[in-house]
Design a protein around this motif. Sequence first.
Motif, PDB file in Angstrom:
ATOM      1  N   PRO A 194       0.836  -1.210   0.000  1.00  0.00           N
ATOM      2  CA  PRO A 194       0.000   0.000   0.000  1.00  0.00           C
ATOM      3  C   PRO A 194       0.866   1.253   0.000  1.00  0.00           C
ATOM      4  CG  PRO A 194      -0.777  -1.579   1.638  1.00  0.00           C
ATOM      5  CD  PRO A 194       0.553  -2.085   1.155  1.00  0.00           C
ATOM      6  N   LEU A 195       0.427   2.254  -0.731  1.00  0.00           N
ATOM      7  CA  LEU A 195       1.151   3.517  -0.808  1.00  0.00           C
ATOM      8  C   LEU A 195       0.413   4.558   0.030  1.00  0.00           C
ATOM      9  CD1 LEU A 195       3.472   5.160  -2.168  1.00  0.00           C
ATOM     10  CD2 LEU A 195       1.820   5.743  -3.966  1.00  0.00           C
ATOM     11  N   ALA A 196       1.138   5.195   0.962  1.00  0.00           N
ATOM     12  CA  ALA A 196       0.546   6.241   1.796  1.00  0.00           C
ATOM     13  C   ALA A 196       0.659   7.585   1.088  1.00  0.00           C
ATOM     14  CB  ALA A 196       1.262   6.305   3.145  1.00  0.00           C
ATOM     15  N   LEU A 197      -0.457   8.270   0.993  1.00  0.00           N
ATOM     16  CA  LEU A 197      -0.496   9.548   0.273  1.00  0.00           C
ATOM     17  C   LEU A 197      -0.986  10.656   1.205  1.00  0.00           C
ATOM     18  CD1 LEU A 197      -2.213   8.304  -3.003  1.00  0.00           C
ATOM     19  CD2 LEU A 197       0.204   8.917  -2.756  1.00  0.00           C
ATOM     20  N   SER A 198      -0.150  11.673   1.396  1.00  0.00           N
ATOM     21  CA  SER A 198      -0.590  12.840   2.149  1.00  0.00           C
ATOM     22  C   SER A 198      -1.499  13.686   1.258  1.00  0.00           C
ATOM     23  CB  SER A 198       0.612  13.675   2.589  1.00  0.00           C
ATOM     24  OG  SER A 198       1.254  14.237   1.447  1.00  0.00           O
ATOM     25  N   ASP A 199      -2.167  14.647   1.869  1.00  0.00           N
ATOM     26  CA  ASP A 199      -3.040  15.518   1.079  1.00  0.00           C
ATOM     27  C   ASP A 199      -2.254  16.279   0.014  1.00  0.00           C
ATOM     28  OD1 ASP A 199      -5.195  14.659   2.462  1.00  0.00           O
ATOM     29  OD2 ASP A 199      -5.559  16.509   3.575  1.00  0.00           O
ATOM     30  N   SER A 200      -1.048  16.730   0.362  1.00  0.00           N
ATOM     31  CA  SER A 200      -0.255  17.465  -0.621  1.00  0.00           C
ATOM     32  C   SER A 200       0.171  16.563  -1.773  1.00  0.00           C
ATOM     33  CB  SER A 200       0.982  18.082   0.048  1.00  0.00           C
ATOM     34  OG  SER A 200       1.798  17.075   0.628  1.00  0.00           O
ATOM     35  N   ALA A 201       0.454  15.273  -1.471  1.00  0.00           N
ATOM     36  CA  ALA A 201       0.798  14.327  -2.537  1.00  0.00           C
ATOM     37  C   ALA A 201      -0.395  14.095  -3.455  1.00  0.00           C
ATOM     38  CB  ALA A 201       1.276  13.004  -1.938  1.00  0.00           C
ATOM     39  N   ILE A 202      -1.582  14.001  -2.876  1.00  0.00           N
ATOM     40  CA  ILE A 202      -2.790  13.785  -3.681  1.00  0.00           C
ATOM     41  C   ILE A 202      -3.032  14.972  -4.612  1.00  0.00           C
ATOM     42  CG2 ILE A 202      -5.312  13.560  -3.574  1.00  0.00           C
ATOM     43  CD1 ILE A 202      -4.912  12.000  -0.942  1.00  0.00           C
ATOM     44  N   LYS A 203      -2.788  16.172  -4.110  1.00  0.00           N
ATOM     45  CA  LYS A 203      -2.994  17.371  -4.939  1.00  0.00           C
ATOM     46  C   LYS A 203      -2.072  17.372  -6.153  1.00  0.00           C
ATOM     47  CE  LYS A 203      -3.463  21.376  -3.038  1.00  0.00           C
ATOM     48  NZ  LYS A 203      -3.178  22.570  -2.187  1.00  0.00           N
ATOM     49  N   ASN A 204      -0.846  16.847  -5.970  1.00  0.00           N
ATOM     50  CA  ASN A 204       0.142  16.860  -7.053  1.00  0.00           C
ATOM     51  C   ASN A 204       0.155  15.574  -7.874  1.00  0.00           C
ATOM     52  OD1 ASN A 204       1.146  19.426  -6.315  1.00  0.00           O
ATOM     53  ND2 ASN A 204       2.306  18.496  -4.646  1.00  0.00           N
ATOM     54  N   LEU A 205      -0.756  14.679  -7.564  1.00  0.00           N
ATOM     55  CA  LEU A 205      -0.752  13.345  -8.170  1.00  0.00           C
ATOM     56  C   LEU A 205      -1.412  13.360  -9.547  1.00  0.00           C
ATOM     57  CD1 LEU A 205      -1.741  10.089  -6.329  1.00  0.00           C
ATOM     58  CD2 LEU A 205      -3.021  10.755  -8.353  1.00  0.00           C
ATOM     59  N   GLU A 206      -0.845  12.579 -10.443  1.00  0.00           N
ATOM     60  CA  GLU A 206      -1.447  12.368 -11.758  1.00  0.00           C
ATOM     61  C   GLU A 206      -1.645  10.869 -11.959  1.00  0.00           C
ATOM     62  OE1 GLU A 206      -0.336  12.849 -16.512  1.00  0.00           O
ATOM     63  OE2 GLU A 206       0.969  13.755 -14.984  1.00  0.00           O
ATOM     64  N   VAL A 207      -2.833  10.481 -12.375  1.00  0.00           N
ATOM     65  CA  VAL A 207      -3.114   9.071 -12.663  1.00  0.00           C
ATOM     66  C   VAL A 207      -2.631   8.772 -14.082  1.00  0.00           C
ATOM     67  CG1 VAL A 207      -4.878   7.289 -12.847  1.00  0.00           C
ATOM     68  CG2 VAL A 207      -5.109   9.090 -11.114  1.00  0.00           C
ATOM     69  N   ILE A 208      -1.680   7.846 -14.181  1.00  0.00           N
ATOM     70  CA  ILE A 208      -1.083   7.520 -15.487  1.00  0.00           C
ATOM     71  C   ILE A 208      -1.878   6.439 -16.195  1.00  0.00           C
ATOM     72  CG2 ILE A 208       0.996   6.691 -16.671  1.00  0.00           C
ATOM     73  CD1 ILE A 208       1.246   9.459 -15.427  1.00  0.00           C
ATOM     74  N   SER A 209      -2.132   5.342 -15.504  1.00  0.00           N
ATOM     75  CA  SER A 209      -2.870   4.241 -16.136  1.00  0.00           C
ATOM     76  C   SER A 209      -3.622   3.449 -15.081  1.00  0.00           C
ATOM     77  CB  SER A 209      -1.916   3.316 -16.901  1.00  0.00           C
ATOM     78  OG  SER A 209      -1.011   2.688 -16.010  1.00  0.00           O
ATOM     79  N   ILE A 210      -4.701   2.807 -15.521  1.00  0.00           N
ATOM     80  CA  ILE A 210      -5.506   1.956 -14.644  1.00  0.00           C
ATOM     81  C   ILE A 210      -5.761   0.632 -15.356  1.00  0.00           C
ATOM     82  CG2 ILE A 210      -7.791   1.679 -13.586  1.00  0.00           C
ATOM     83  CD1 ILE A 210      -7.855   4.703 -13.180  1.00  0.00           C
ATOM     84  N   ASN A 211      -5.417  -0.443 -14.678  1.00  0.00           N
ATOM     85  CA  ASN A 211      -5.665  -1.783 -15.222  1.00  0.00           C
ATOM     86  C   ASN A 211      -6.584  -2.547 -14.271  1.00  0.00           C
ATOM     87  OD1 ASN A 211      -3.777  -1.655 -17.546  1.00  0.00           O
ATOM     88  ND2 ASN A 211      -2.249  -1.438 -15.922  1.00  0.00           N
ATOM     89  N   ALA A 212      -7.733  -1.974 -14.039  1.00  0.00           N
ATOM     90  CA  ALA A 212      -8.698  -2.556 -13.101  1.00  0.00           C
ATOM     91  C   ALA A 212     -10.097  -2.240 -13.601  1.00  0.00           C
ATOM     92  CB  ALA A 212      -8.486  -1.978 -11.706  1.00  0.00           C
TER      93      ALA A 212
END
Length: 394
Positions: free
Chosen positions: A242-260
């Motif tokens: 599991p990857l822990a994401l802070s709020d600031s990380a979520i704000k800067n996050l980009e979803v590259i691909s989803i295989n689900a």
Amino acid sequence: MNLENEILNSLLNSYEKSMVSKGLNKVRKDIKLDITNDIFETYRNDTSGTLDIVIERIKRDGFANAIFTRDGQFQCLVLNLEKDSISNLYKKLGRIDPNDLINDFIVEFENQKNGSDIIKSFSIKMIELLNDKKLSSVHHYVQSPDEIKVICKAINAMSDLENDVQERIFCAKLFSDSKRFNELRGKISKIIRDFSNDPYDEEEDVIASMGVIKNTAYAFVKGNMSLKINDETIDLRKYGEPLALSDSAIKNLEVISINANKLFTVENLTSFDVFNEKDSIVLYLGGFHNRVKRNLIEKIYKKSPSLTFYHYGDIDAGGFYILNHLRNKTHINFVPYKMGIEELIKYRNNCKKLTQNDRKRLIAMLDNPDFSDFKDTIQYMLNENIKLEQEAEN
């Protein structure tokens, strides 16, 4: 306390408890203090004339009328209910006239009506109670006009937050005193709980959901998805943890691909740790979901709107509320996962009994169209007097 003040305070206490003081009496009813009252015990057989002098003074000042028997024996005092007399009596005794306090409260709530939606609803309801002379009901929330100002200031500031802020920083900016916020925390939580449409089980949920957090909270994510944070690409499937994401990380996050083809939000961390579903993305939002954490869900939805979104939570009022809150705030049709009668039957030995508050909340849901897909489950829970925490299914 001297005898005169003791008598007058007793009459005033009876007045405040009566329907007369609230203007709700349909027929006139006297407020009396009878000679049999304990206040007069020492003076019933007193020949010094002390009681006679006190009674004459009370009559002279117009606070009450004295009633005597035919043979001249003192029988009772009857409070003068004229407005000016009552007002003067409060001043003489150094007590606050509830009617004056009600007016002060109404003025302050009128000043607050243009605040946030929560404060607007709160102020309107309090004004209604005050107009009905129900000051004691208002005192469940606030004790003084000054307290109204401080509490409304805090809730308005919380409503305007765009990002989470640590409590000590919030307090320093708003009050210059962290103790003041802690003193009012319970009242602030109660007002937000009672006058917003959001679900809360714990006091900390209320405060944190408004963006004021004691410590940075993290969302945890695992599954078949690749992310980019600060130019660093992370393939969660290869990462294997599991990857822990802070709020600031979520704000800067980009979803590259989803295989689900499925996404699950999981209410409790223990359940998240053991949750394993193929071709899925699994999120633990670290408590009550705030704006930034919902933004993570929205980013995933934008990348892959064909995903089926599930919520896996407790089978209780709080779990149903959280699911509904997710639907309303993200505008995504989350589907309940393992939150029905089948699970209640399967794990019956692990169920807990409903509290009185549980029953109250569940009964209210039965007539609420937002919870129509839970109606059969809720009715079953009420009939069987049970609820089930998510961890009990593991």
